[in-house]
Design an enzyme around this catalytic site. Structure first.
Site, PDB file in Angstrom:
ATOM      1  N   GLN A 148      -5.180   2.224  14.915  1.00  0.00           N
ATOM      2  CA  GLN A 148      -3.979   2.627  14.188  1.00  0.00           C
ATOM      3  C   GLN A 148      -3.218   3.730  14.913  1.00  0.00           C
ATOM      4  O   GLN A 148      -1.982   3.707  14.988  1.00  0.00           O
ATOM      5  CB  GLN A 148      -4.361   3.085  12.781  1.00  0.00           C
ATOM      6  CG  GLN A 148      -3.176   3.473  11.904  1.00  0.00           C
ATOM      7  CD  GLN A 148      -3.607   3.950  10.528  1.00  0.00           C
ATOM      8  OE1 GLN A 148      -4.782   3.939  10.195  1.00  0.00           O
ATOM      9  NE2 GLN A 148      -2.653   4.366   9.719  1.00  0.00           N
ATOM     10  N   HIS A 203      -4.066  14.015   0.384  1.00  0.00           N
ATOM     11  CA  HIS A 203      -4.355  13.157   1.539  1.00  0.00           C
ATOM     12  C   HIS A 203      -3.242  13.255   2.582  1.00  0.00           C
ATOM     13  O   HIS A 203      -3.510  13.419   3.780  1.00  0.00           O
ATOM     14  CB  HIS A 203      -4.523  11.706   1.083  1.00  0.00           C
ATOM     15  CG  HIS A 203      -4.662  10.730   2.209  1.00  0.00           C
ATOM     16  ND1 HIS A 203      -5.751  10.719   3.058  1.00  0.00           N
ATOM     17  CD2 HIS A 203      -3.839   9.743   2.653  1.00  0.00           C
ATOM     18  CE1 HIS A 203      -5.611   9.764   3.962  1.00  0.00           C
ATOM     19  NE2 HIS A 203      -4.453   9.156   3.747  1.00  0.00           N
ATOM     20  N   GLU A 235     -10.955   3.790   2.814  1.00  0.00           N
ATOM     21  CA  GLU A 235      -9.958   4.561   2.089  1.00  0.00           C
ATOM     22  C   GLU A 235     -10.161   4.305   0.604  1.00  0.00           C
ATOM     23  O   GLU A 235     -10.074   3.162   0.140  1.00  0.00           O
ATOM     24  CB  GLU A 235      -8.533   4.195   2.509  1.00  0.00           C
ATOM     25  CG  GLU A 235      -8.186   4.708   3.894  1.00  0.00           C
ATOM     26  CD  GLU A 235      -6.709   4.624   4.223  1.00  0.00           C
ATOM     27  OE1 GLU A 235      -6.284   5.282   5.184  1.00  0.00           O
ATOM     28  OE2 GLU A 235      -5.989   3.896   3.519  1.00  0.00           O
ATOM     29  N   ASP A 275       0.854  -1.190   0.000  1.00  0.00           N
ATOM     30  CA  ASP A 275       0.000   0.000   0.000  1.00  0.00           C
ATOM     31  C   ASP A 275       0.885   1.234   0.000  1.00  0.00           C
ATOM     32  O   ASP A 275       1.757   1.386   0.865  1.00  0.00           O
ATOM     33  CB  ASP A 275      -0.906  -0.006   1.237  1.00  0.00           C
ATOM     34  CG  ASP A 275      -1.974   1.090   1.175  1.00  0.00           C
ATOM     35  OD1 ASP A 275      -2.394   1.434   0.059  1.00  0.00           O
ATOM     36  OD2 ASP A 275      -2.379   1.580   2.235  1.00  0.00           O
ATOM     37  N   THR A 298      -4.797   6.372  -0.238  1.00  0.00           N
ATOM     38  CA  THR A 298      -6.036   7.136  -0.310  1.00  0.00           C
ATOM     39  C   THR A 298      -5.932   8.250  -1.350  1.00  0.00           C
ATOM     40  O   THR A 298      -4.949   8.988  -1.389  1.00  0.00           O
ATOM     41  CB  THR A 298      -6.354   7.755   1.055  1.00  0.00           C
ATOM     42  OG1 THR A 298      -6.387   6.710   2.034  1.00  0.00           O
ATOM     43  CG2 THR A 298      -7.695   8.470   1.038  1.00  0.00           C
ATOM     44  N   ARG A 352      -0.190  16.137  13.042  1.00  0.00           N
ATOM     45  CA  ARG A 352       1.123  16.704  13.345  1.00  0.00           C
ATOM     46  C   ARG A 352       1.041  18.228  13.267  1.00  0.00           C
ATOM     47  O   ARG A 352       0.052  18.829  13.654  1.00  0.00           O
ATOM     48  CB  ARG A 352       2.172  16.135  12.381  1.00  0.00           C
ATOM     49  CG  ARG A 352       2.439  14.640  12.576  1.00  0.00           C
ATOM     50  CD  ARG A 352       3.600  14.162  11.722  1.00  0.00           C
ATOM     51  NE  ARG A 352       3.310  14.295  10.293  1.00  0.00           N
ATOM     52  CZ  ARG A 352       2.673  13.370   9.578  1.00  0.00           C
ATOM     53  NH1 ARG A 352       2.264  12.267  10.158  1.00  0.00           N
ATOM     54  NH2 ARG A 352       2.457  13.554   8.292  1.00  0.00           N
ATOM     55  N   GLU A 359      -9.171   3.985  -2.918  1.00  0.00           N
ATOM     56  CA  GLU A 359      -7.905   3.734  -3.600  1.00  0.00           C
ATOM     57  C   GLU A 359      -8.142   2.997  -4.922  1.00  0.00           C
ATOM     58  O   GLU A 359      -9.202   2.416  -5.147  1.00  0.00           O
ATOM     59  CB  GLU A 359      -6.965   2.898  -2.727  1.00  0.00           C
ATOM     60  CG  GLU A 359      -6.725   3.505  -1.338  1.00  0.00           C
ATOM     61  CD  GLU A 359      -5.600   2.834  -0.573  1.00  0.00           C
ATOM     62  OE1 GLU A 359      -4.726   2.199  -1.225  1.00  0.00           O
ATOM     63  OE2 GLU A 359      -5.585   2.936   0.665  1.00  0.00           O
ATOM     64  N   ASP A 409      -9.274   0.184   1.184  1.00  0.00           N
ATOM     65  CA  ASP A 409      -8.374  -0.220   2.256  1.00  0.00           C
ATOM     66  C   ASP A 409      -8.985   0.193   3.590  1.00  0.00           C
ATOM     67  O   ASP A 409      -8.767   1.300   4.081  1.00  0.00           O
ATOM     68  CB  ASP A 409      -7.012   0.443   2.051  1.00  0.00           C
ATOM     69  CG  ASP A 409      -5.970  -0.087   3.012  1.00  0.00           C
ATOM     70  OD1 ASP A 409      -6.140  -1.209   3.506  1.00  0.00           O
ATOM     71  OD2 ASP A 409      -4.977   0.619   3.262  1.00  0.00           O
ATOM     72  N   LYS A 436      -5.107  -2.027  10.061  1.00  0.00           N
ATOM     73  CA  LYS A 436      -5.235  -2.168   8.616  1.00  0.00           C
ATOM     74  C   LYS A 436      -5.457  -3.610   8.147  1.00  0.00           C
ATOM     75  O   LYS A 436      -6.145  -3.847   7.162  1.00  0.00           O
ATOM     76  CB  LYS A 436      -3.964  -1.639   7.937  1.00  0.00           C
ATOM     77  CG  LYS A 436      -3.764  -0.146   8.061  1.00  0.00           C
ATOM     78  CD  LYS A 436      -4.615   0.593   7.050  1.00  0.00           C
ATOM     79  CE  LYS A 436      -4.195   2.045   6.942  1.00  0.00           C
ATOM     80  NZ  LYS A 436      -4.968   2.779   5.930  1.00  0.00           N
TER      81      LYS A 436
END
Length: 415
Positions: free
Chosen positions: A240, A133, A199, A126, A349, A142, A201, A233, A253
């Protein structure tokens, strides 16, 4: 091109497509298949009727199989002529159009065929290749002023995932359990995730085996890619968040990912090539490429509560990807990592530049602080039990439309 098989103008499975999958016919017979309009075509029987006899390299009936792997591994020198032959056979006034006996034995209404897992997937990777994203996640978790980590614009970030828990559309996913540590708690507790997320994808599948030590360049990468499918996903965000330091995703995941049943060839997507986003700073030599390597594929996700109506919660596009598939495969193998036919590589994603184009509930609800309203009047911060999440993907240009169908998955409660 016009087919002798009736199909709607907006079908995903026009004569320009010719995807490949595996179906259960008459509830007992399994074979590789293609689809045009609402007709699923049994390729094993079509082979037995002699319609592929003169295709060099197709010496055995590889369509009598439970997966596409043996067919894919023959390489594009065989798979591409097969696709072209099928297009020719489906045209008006073709030899097949006049062969009523073969049509009766090979063509099935789509509701008469159960599509199953199309691939044996030896390995799954992945990536994390959408700059929108990655920026959103960086802002959420963060420093908003430095959302991207220092390496992000220098290499396609990725991790090796769990191949055994990838399932096909229609297979229910059970809400996972694990350790969760709320922000204000001193220690974690064990229980079902409260932040189950999708997600959005896309994924590509490779067609060959390589030896350890061999690297695939960006120039040859697309020769190694058979085709693409839709990839969901699933993610347990709270599990997580607690577990991922320092080694990355694990139980949040690996409980399940869902794929669409039809693999669309790279050749079918040729008309939809577009330029990649400008990459700044300039990438290292092994990641440089020539030509248009992104694809204009429209994407959408809907959520449907049990016994309710579906609400489309996002619309995005695969063309936004910062890192393209050729770069992903080149980076994956630059250290000499060998690949196996059937390996699956997910994009990460796919988020667009606006909120309505974000590819996960984490972003759409901004980590649950801005719930989404559904048509039935309920709201969602994340995915709830008995919700069905459906992803769709298609490309269109003038009269040409090529689609992937859908991947649809219902979430059932944890045990």
């Amino acid at each position: 091109m016009k087919s002798f098989i009736d199909n709607a103008e907006n079908t995903d499975f026009s004569i320009y497509n010719i995807p490949f999958g595996v179906g259960v016919f008459n509830r007992e017979y399994i074979a590789c298949a293609t689809k045009i309009g609402n007709q699923v075509v049994d390729l094993a029987t079509l082979y037995d009727e002699g319609y592929f006899d003169d295709i060099e390299g197709l010496d055995d009936n590889v369509f009598e199989a439970y997966t596409l792997n043996a067919f894919i591994e023959l390489g594009k020198e065989v798979t591409q002529p097969v696709r072209i032959r099928l297009q020719e056979l489906f045209l008006e006034n073709s030899k097949l159009s006049k062969d009523e006996r073969t049509i009766e034995s090979c063509f099935y209404d789509e509701d008469k065929v159960q599509m199953i897992m199309p691939l044996h997937i030896p390995n799954y990777t992945d990536f994390y290749s959408s700059i929108e994203h990655a920026t959103n996640v960086g802002k959420l978790f963060r420093d908003p002023e430095n959302a991207l980590l220092p390496n992000w614009k220098h290499l396609p970030v990725g991790y090796h995932g769990r191949a055994s828990s990838i399932v096909v559309s229609g297979i229910e996913i059970q809400r996972p359990k694990g350790q969760i540590k709320p922000k204000d708690a001193d220690s974690p507790y064990f229980g079902p995730t409260q932040q189950l997320d999708f997600e959005l994808e896309m994924a590509f599948v490779v067609n060959r085996n390589t030896q350890m030590g061999y690297s695939i360049s960006t120039q040859e990468a697309e020769e190694c890619i058979f085709g693409m499918l839709i990839f969901n996903d699933w993610s347990a965000r709270d599990i997580q968040a607690w577990e991922y330091v320092p080694l990355g995703p694990f139980l949040g995941k690996n409980f399940g990912s869902s794929i669409s049943p039809w693999v669309v060839t790279l050749e079918a997507l040729e008309p939809f090539r577009v330029a990649s986003p400008q990459q700044d700073p300039e990438v290292l030599e092994y990641l440089k490429f020539e030509g248009n390597k992104n694809f204009d594929i429209e994407l959408e996700v809907g959520i449907r509560p049990e016994n309710g109506e579906e609400t489309i919660v996002t619309k995005s596009n695969f063309k936004h990807m910062y890192w393209n598939m050729a770069q992903q495969l080149a980076h994956h193998t630059v250290n000499g990592c060998n690949i196996e036919s059937g390996d699956l590589y997910a994009s990460g994603t796919i988020s667009g530049p606006e909120k309505g184009s974000y590819g996960s509930m984490l972003e759409l609800t901004w980590r649950g602080s801005e719930p989404i309203m559904l048509k039935d009047g309920t709201s969602r911060k994340f995915i709830e039990d008995m919700d069905t999440v459906t992803m769709r993907a298609f490309a269109r240009k003038g009269e040409i439309r090529v689609g992937f169908g859908e991947v649809s998955t219902k979430i059932i409660p944890a045990l």
